[in-house]
Design a protein around this motif. Structure first.
Motif, short mmCIF file in Angstrom:
data_model
loop_
_atom_site.label_atom_id
_atom_site.label_comp_id
_atom_site.label_asym_id
_atom_site.label_seq_id
_atom_site.Cartn_x
_atom_site.Cartn_y
_atom_site.Cartn_z
N SER A 128 0.78 -1.21 0.27
CA SER A 128 0.14 0.31 0.18
C SER A 128 0.73 1.17 0.08
O SER A 128 0.12 2.27 -0.47
CB SER A 128 -1.06 0.27 1.16
OG SER A 128 -0.41 0.73 2.30
N ALA A 132 -0.82 3.02 -2.86
CA ALA A 132 -1.53 4.10 -2.20
C ALA A 132 -1.38 5.62 -1.92
O ALA A 132 -2.17 6.60 -2.23
CB ALA A 132 -2.96 3.66 -1.06
N SER A 206 0.99 -3.05 -8.39
CA SER A 206 1.00 -3.84 -7.29
C SER A 206 1.18 -5.05 -7.53
O SER A 206 1.68 -5.55 -6.28
CB SER A 206 -0.49 -3.25 -5.83
OG SER A 206 -0.12 -1.82 -6.18
#
Length: 587
Positions: A128, A132, A206
């Motif tokens: 993440s 993100a 990812s």
């Protein structure tokens, strides 16, 4: 190997501020400075427009030629909008560049961390940060760094101008707002589709990171770190390209709405002309004041948005800085260490009084000693938690020993290049990770330059030739995510083939038959016999039937060596070994 106990999550670094953002922006300082300069130019154009509108109205009232004043207004309006559009695109592209370099830097660091860090952290959390958290930096760059400069200039200029005019009346109609909103909505219809594509590219990146991290030990042991870093970096570049496409379209949205709204205001000015006859205030002053108020409202909203985005970005930056602050595993020169002229029967690998405990103090090994001669086959057996897998991890250099020494051909491994030592070792984990992709890609992980003939030869050594030939794709047949399209025995043998392709001097096998049925176990025993024909083997075994013919069997219990010898010798000398053999009906 049992993971160490963790008392709690590691605290994130504190005190992260704008100064920590500057190193990420430094490589892009030229486009950022240019964007800042264009922001000032656009602000100056915006502040000039109300004055030019007032000039047009004065010209109309005085009867002077109208065309020059109107032409100047139109030129300034279009030029300011064009400069603003280019500045926004440049800023968005630069923000994508910041995200790209941050992702590549994070990926490089994540794939080089000491193995102990992966034991302590969650893979999803690490991912993440690459996906993100780095994405949030984009808004920080666009809204929190450069735009605020132009907003401050416009806001201060509008306040000064309003003080000079001294009157304010806001004339905004529902029609004017509707025109502006409708224009912006129509212009932004394609943004959702391109944004979805950009998010898909981020998701693919990812997934590439997860693929690499889930098999990081195999990648590290295979010397494939550089190639995996490059592969994930290429995926990040594709995400960057998709993000630039989004930025290009978004750069059209803002000026489209701006031109529509300002056009509506110009139409309103026509209505305001009728009020000039009332004589309460000049039309020029009225219209200028209205436009200056509008210019004041926008910077206030932008400043609030910029502050919010900056705080969000700094929160993400805190997590990013935590990873970048971790020390990577030290990489040595890539030379392969020699075997020291060792021949059959000579010590190829030696553990001398090796002890190890986890960072939390949990003891794992206590003064373990063993020798693996060139061309020999040594087995490690014992109950679960005895420290067998830890021995292999220490040999690979995944963890430093607390005391004692590990020698390769008589030389302390701490004095040898780590990458070179790993090139002499083949390592097959207990779970036998198979990377998503094809059989060819899995085999080439250890030797990217191997020929098809070499690939087929190593598949024949492990008995997988017929399995691969079942598909017309041959070596290019997909194995599925984590090898889900292969059976447990096929995954195990493919992992062994991958290690054999690198031609190691010593093959480390961790529980190769732990999850296999009797038939696959028999096939794997044949594979091990073929693998040990011209190299040494160190096998961690749960099923003793796999290692009955080993040159030496070392029995571990609670981190200590409690017996060593052949199968028949240990039946007489080791109660623990006899108990294990009896439980497996080998006595």
């Amino acid at each position: 190997m049992t993971a160490p106990a963790i008392s709690g999550p590691e605290a994130a670094p504190t005190g992260v501020g704008v100064r920590h953002l500057l190193p990420l922006l430094s490589p892009h300082r030229r486009p950022l400075l240019l964007a800042g300069g264009l922001s000032l130019v656009a602000a100056a154009g915006a502040l000039a427009q109300p004055a030019l509108v007032a000039r047009v109205i004065d010209v109309v009232g005085s009867g002077q030629p109208l065309l020059p004043a109107v032409a100047l207004l139109v030129v300034v309006l279009v030029a300011a909008s064009a400069v603003g559009a280019f500045q926004q695109f440049l800023l968005q592209r630069t923000a994508e560049g910041v995200v790209l370099t941050t992702r590549q830097t994070l990926t490089d660091r994540l794939l080089r961390l000491p193995v102990a860090e992966y034991d302590r952290r969650r893979t999803g959390d690490l991912m993440s940060r690459v996906g993100a958290d780095t994405t949030l930096l984009r808004a920080t760059v666009t809204s929190g760094v450069v735009d605020v400069v132009g907003s401050v200039v416009v806001g201060v200029g509008a306040l000064i101008a309003m003080a000079l005019v001294d009157v304010w009346l806001l004339l905004v109609t529902v029609g004017a707002v509707a025109v502006g909103v409708t224009t912006a909505v129509l212009a932004s219809r394609g943004v959702r589709r391109l944004s979805q594509r950009a998010q898909e590219e981020v998701g693919a990146m990812s997934a590439a990171v997860e693929r690499a991290l889930s098999a990081v030990r195999t990648i590290r042991a295979s010397g494939a770190t550089e190639r995996e870093v490059a592969a994930v970096g290429a995926s990040a570049e594709r995400a960057y390209a998709a993000g630039v496409q989004v930025a290009r379209l978004e750069a059209l949205v803002s000026p489209a709405g701006s031109i529509a709204v300002q056009g509506a205001f110009l139409a309103v000015l026509g209505v305001g002309g009728y009020r000039v006859a009332e004589g309460t205030i000049s039309v020029a002053e009225l219209v200028a004041f209205i436009l200056y108020l509008f210019l004041l409202v926008m910077p206030l909203g932008q400043a609030i948005s910029a502050w919010t985005q900056l705080q969000t970005g700094l929160g993400a930056l805190t997590r990013i800085q935590e990873v970048l602050g971790l020390e990577p595993e030290h990489e040595d020169r890539p030379e392969r260490p020699g075997t020291g002229g060792s021949s059959a029967g000579a010590p190829l690998l030696e553990l001398d009084g090796v002890s190890f405990r986890y960072p939390d103090g949990t003891p794992v090994l206590n003064a373990v000693s063993l020798r693996v001669a060139a061309g020999s086959r040594v087995a490690l057996v014992g109950p679960s938690g005895a420290g067998k897998s830890t021995v292999l991890a220490l040999i690979e250099g995944f963890y430093p020993v607390d005391s004692g020494v590990i020698r390769w051909a008589g030389t302390d491994v701490r004095e040898l290049p780590r990458a070179g030592l790993r090139a002499r070792l083949g390592y097959v984990e207990q779970e036998a990770p198979v990377l998503a992709g094809t059989v060819r890609e899995n085999l080439l992980l250890t030797r990217p330059g191997a020929t098809d003939d070499e690939l087929w030869a190593v598949l024949a050594d492990v008995g997988l030739t017929e399995v691969v030939r079942r598909s017309p794709l041959g070596l290019d047949v997909l194995v599925g995510d984590e090898g889900v399209l292969l059976s447990g025995g096929e995954r195990q043998r493919l992992a062994i083939a991958r290690s054999l392709l690198a031609r190691p001097d010593l093959l480390l096998l961790d529980e190769p038959t732990a999850s296999l049925d009797a038939r696959n176990e028999s096939l794997l025993r044949d594979t091990l016999a073929a693998a040990g024909a011209d190299r040494a083997l160190l096998v961690v075994a749960h099923r003793l039937s796999t290692v009955l013919d080993s040159d030496e069997i070392v029995v571990l219990d609670q981190g200590r060596v409690v017996g060593r010898g052949t199968h028949h010798e240990l039946l007489d000398s080791s109660p623990l070994y006899r108990e294990l053999a009896s439980a497996q009906l080998l006595v």
